[in-house]
Design a protein around this motif. Structure first.
Motif, PDB file in Angstrom:
ATOM      1  N   HIS A  50       0.836  -1.186   0.000  1.00  0.00           N
ATOM      2  CA  HIS A  50       0.000   0.000   0.000  1.00  0.00           C
ATOM      3  C   HIS A  50       0.876   1.243   0.000  1.00  0.00           C
ATOM      4  CE1 HIS A  50       0.164  -0.112   4.490  1.00  0.00           C
ATOM      5  NE2 HIS A  50       0.118   1.181   4.359  1.00  0.00           N
ATOM      6  N   GLU A  51       0.265   2.306  -0.440  1.00  0.00           N
ATOM      7  CA  GLU A  51       1.014   3.542  -0.606  1.00  0.00           C
ATOM      8  C   GLU A  51       0.393   4.596   0.290  1.00  0.00           C
ATOM      9  OE1 GLU A  51       1.328   4.830  -4.641  1.00  0.00           O
ATOM     10  OE2 GLU A  51       2.040   6.816  -4.078  1.00  0.00           O
ATOM     11  N   SER A  52       1.247   5.223   1.081  1.00  0.00           N
ATOM     12  CA  SER A  52       0.798   6.304   1.947  1.00  0.00           C
ATOM     13  C   SER A  52       1.644   7.517   1.640  1.00  0.00           C
ATOM     14  CB  SER A  52       1.015   5.918   3.418  1.00  0.00           C
ATOM     15  OG  SER A  52      -0.185   5.646   4.051  1.00  0.00           O
ATOM     16  N   GLU A  53       1.020   8.562   1.149  1.00  0.00           N
ATOM     17  CA  GLU A  53       1.749   9.796   0.858  1.00  0.00           C
ATOM     18  C   GLU A  53       3.066   9.510   0.129  1.00  0.00           C
ATOM     19  OE1 GLU A  53       2.014  12.313   4.320  1.00  0.00           O
ATOM     20  OE2 GLU A  53       0.089  11.570   5.039  1.00  0.00           O
ATOM     21  N   ASN A  54       2.985   8.725  -0.936  1.00  0.00           N
ATOM     22  CA  ASN A  54       4.113   8.384  -1.805  1.00  0.00           C
ATOM     23  C   ASN A  54       5.109   7.404  -1.210  1.00  0.00           C
ATOM     24  OD1 ASN A  54       3.197  10.011  -3.916  1.00  0.00           O
ATOM     25  ND2 ASN A  54       4.126  11.825  -2.948  1.00  0.00           N
ATOM     26  N   LEU A  55       4.877   6.930   0.008  1.00  0.00           N
ATOM     27  CA  LEU A  55       5.757   5.893   0.556  1.00  0.00           C
ATOM     28  C   LEU A  55       5.121   4.531   0.288  1.00  0.00           C
ATOM     29  CD1 LEU A  55       8.270   5.096   2.266  1.00  0.00           C
ATOM     30  CD2 LEU A  55       6.764   5.145   4.267  1.00  0.00           C
ATOM     31  N   HIS A  56       5.819   3.697  -0.485  1.00  0.00           N
ATOM     32  CA  HIS A  56       5.331   2.344  -0.744  1.00  0.00           C
ATOM     33  C   HIS A  56       5.736   1.444   0.428  1.00  0.00           C
ATOM     34  CE1 HIS A  56       4.777   3.663  -4.916  1.00  0.00           C
ATOM     35  NE2 HIS A  56       3.899   2.683  -4.964  1.00  0.00           N
ATOM     36  N   ILE A  57       4.761   0.756   0.988  1.00  0.00           N
ATOM     37  CA  ILE A  57       5.015  -0.147   2.112  1.00  0.00           C
ATOM     38  C   ILE A  57       4.670  -1.567   1.656  1.00  0.00           C
ATOM     39  CG2 ILE A  57       4.438  -0.698   4.508  1.00  0.00           C
ATOM     40  CD1 ILE A  57       3.526   2.281   4.773  1.00  0.00           C
ATOM     41  N   TYR A  58       5.638  -2.465   1.807  1.00  0.00           N
ATOM     42  CA  TYR A  58       5.453  -3.858   1.388  1.00  0.00           C
ATOM     43  C   TYR A  58       5.429  -4.748   2.636  1.00  0.00           C
ATOM     44  CZ  TYR A  58       6.927  -1.842  -3.039  1.00  0.00           C
ATOM     45  OH  TYR A  58       7.023  -1.054  -4.146  1.00  0.00           O
ATOM     46  N   SER A  59       4.405  -5.573   2.728  1.00  0.00           N
ATOM     47  CA  SER A  59       4.253  -6.434   3.913  1.00  0.00           C
ATOM     48  C   SER A  59       4.119  -7.884   3.489  1.00  0.00           C
ATOM     49  CB  SER A  59       3.013  -6.014   4.707  1.00  0.00           C
ATOM     50  OG  SER A  59       3.098  -4.641   5.048  1.00  0.00           O
ATOM     51  N   ALA A  60       4.637  -8.767   4.371  1.00  0.00           N
ATOM     52  CA  ALA A  60       4.603 -10.196   4.059  1.00  0.00           C
ATOM     53  C   ALA A  60       3.311 -10.855   4.512  1.00  0.00           C
ATOM     54  CB  ALA A  60       5.795 -10.897   4.723  1.00  0.00           C
ATOM     55  N   TYR A 205       9.346  -1.840   4.580  1.00  0.00           N
ATOM     56  CA  TYR A 205       8.970  -3.258   4.659  1.00  0.00           C
ATOM     57  C   TYR A 205       8.496  -3.572   6.075  1.00  0.00           C
ATOM     58  CZ  TYR A 205      11.631  -3.468   0.348  1.00  0.00           C
ATOM     59  OH  TYR A 205      12.090  -3.229  -0.927  1.00  0.00           O
ATOM     60  N   THR A 206       7.414  -4.347   6.148  1.00  0.00           N
ATOM     61  CA  THR A 206       6.966  -4.824   7.466  1.00  0.00           C
ATOM     62  C   THR A 206       6.594  -6.297   7.364  1.00  0.00           C
ATOM     63  OG1 THR A 206       4.584  -4.338   7.203  1.00  0.00           O
ATOM     64  CG2 THR A 206       5.990  -2.539   7.972  1.00  0.00           C
ATOM     65  N   LEU A 207       6.694  -6.963   8.514  1.00  0.00           N
ATOM     66  CA  LEU A 207       6.240  -8.357   8.556  1.00  0.00           C
ATOM     67  C   LEU A 207       4.732  -8.404   8.317  1.00  0.00           C
ATOM     68  CD1 LEU A 207       6.336 -11.379   9.181  1.00  0.00           C
ATOM     69  CD2 LEU A 207       6.426 -10.795  11.630  1.00  0.00           C
ATOM     70  N   ALA A 208       3.994  -7.524   8.976  1.00  0.00           N
ATOM     71  CA  ALA A 208       2.536  -7.579   8.876  1.00  0.00           C
ATOM     72  C   ALA A 208       1.951  -6.182   8.701  1.00  0.00           C
ATOM     73  CB  ALA A 208       1.961  -8.223  10.123  1.00  0.00           C
ATOM     74  N   THR A 209       0.742  -6.175   8.165  1.00  0.00           N
ATOM     75  CA  THR A 209       0.019  -4.911   8.042  1.00  0.00           C
ATOM     76  C   THR A 209      -1.440  -5.151   8.428  1.00  0.00           C
ATOM     77  OG1 THR A 209      -0.605  -3.118   6.550  1.00  0.00           O
ATOM     78  CG2 THR A 209      -0.502  -5.313   5.588  1.00  0.00           C
ATOM     79  N   VAL A 210      -2.037  -4.141   9.007  1.00  0.00           N
ATOM     80  CA  VAL A 210      -3.461  -4.267   9.318  1.00  0.00           C
ATOM     81  C   VAL A 210      -4.300  -3.711   8.169  1.00  0.00           C
ATOM     82  CG1 VAL A 210      -3.119  -4.178  11.804  1.00  0.00           C
ATOM     83  CG2 VAL A 210      -3.564  -2.065  10.562  1.00  0.00           C
TER      84      VAL A 210
END
Ligand SMILES: [Zn+2]
Length: 214
Positions: A50-60, A205-210
């Motif tokens: 998901h993208e928040s204010e141009n920061l792409h966050i990738y979760s496993a 990068y995160t292990l998990a995302t809500v």
């Protein structure tokens, strides 16, 4: 030769377990800090972005029951030994960034009683797999209330000066790492302070995302 394969491998694992009694915390298999099958079972069928204010966050993974138990175990049950193998597996599951010089974990809260930072340990695992070094230039600038309950409203209130950078990171291309993404605000705040210090934040990068957009 892989000592851990086949029947002989099981024997070695049982011997190891007698000497060093550990079990996979998910399936109970002996001689494993956490077994590969169980790590993979923690991950979602595909990378969640998901993208928040141009920061792409990738979760496993999503923050489902097993992952939630593991993350709470990182934080409150001292399951430090799980972090790095899970980070290494995350590195195989997620796509390695091409143009990142360093990984930067979200720092441990100032008032934390933990002796280790699970985000740092996950970053070390990612770095093992991706061959990217981990640095810790970021600090919390003040005491922040504990977010064990993942209170999204509290996270959104996180002020813009929540972090400070204590080392020169100018011109570095970096990626951020955390255990769980709730609203994304923590990562956004850290990304902003890194950018203000002259670094280029490529992604997180995160292990998990809500959350996440599939
Ligand atoms: Zn297992």
């Amino acid at each position: 030769m892989n000592l851990f394969r086949g029947r002989a491998g099981n024997f070695v694992k049982i011997l190891l377990h007698l000497i060093w009694p550990i079990n996979c915390p998910v399936c109970g298999r002996p001689g494993e800090v956490i077994c590969c099958d169980c790590i993979r079972s923690l991950f979602w069928k595909e990378v969640i972005t998901h993208e928040s204010e141009n920061l792409h966050i990738y979760s496993a993974s999503f923050y489902h029951t097993d992952v939630k138990d593991i993350i709470l175990g990182f934080k409150y049950a001292g399951l430090r030994t799980l972090c790095r193998p899970i980070g290494q597996a995350m590195g195989e599951f997620l796509t390695r960034p091409d143009d990142v010089d360093y990984l930067i974990p979200v720092p441990l809260h100032i008032d934390s009683t933990r002796t280790y930072n699970q985000a740092y340990e996950l970053a070390l695992g990612l770095g093992d797999t991706w061959q990217i070094n981990v640095i810790e230039p970021a600090r919390w600038a003040k005491v922040i209330p504990n977010h064990a309950g993942l209170n999204a409203i509290e996270h959104k209130r996180l002020s813009k000066d929540a972090f400070k950078i204590s080392e020169d990171i100018a011109d570095l291309k970096i990626a951020l790492v955390d255990d769980v993404c709730t609203t994304g605000t923590t990562l956004l705040r850290l990304a902003q302070v890194c950018e203000d210090s002259g670094a280029k934040v490529k992604c997180a990068y995160t292990l998990a995302t809500v959350r996440g957009d599939l």
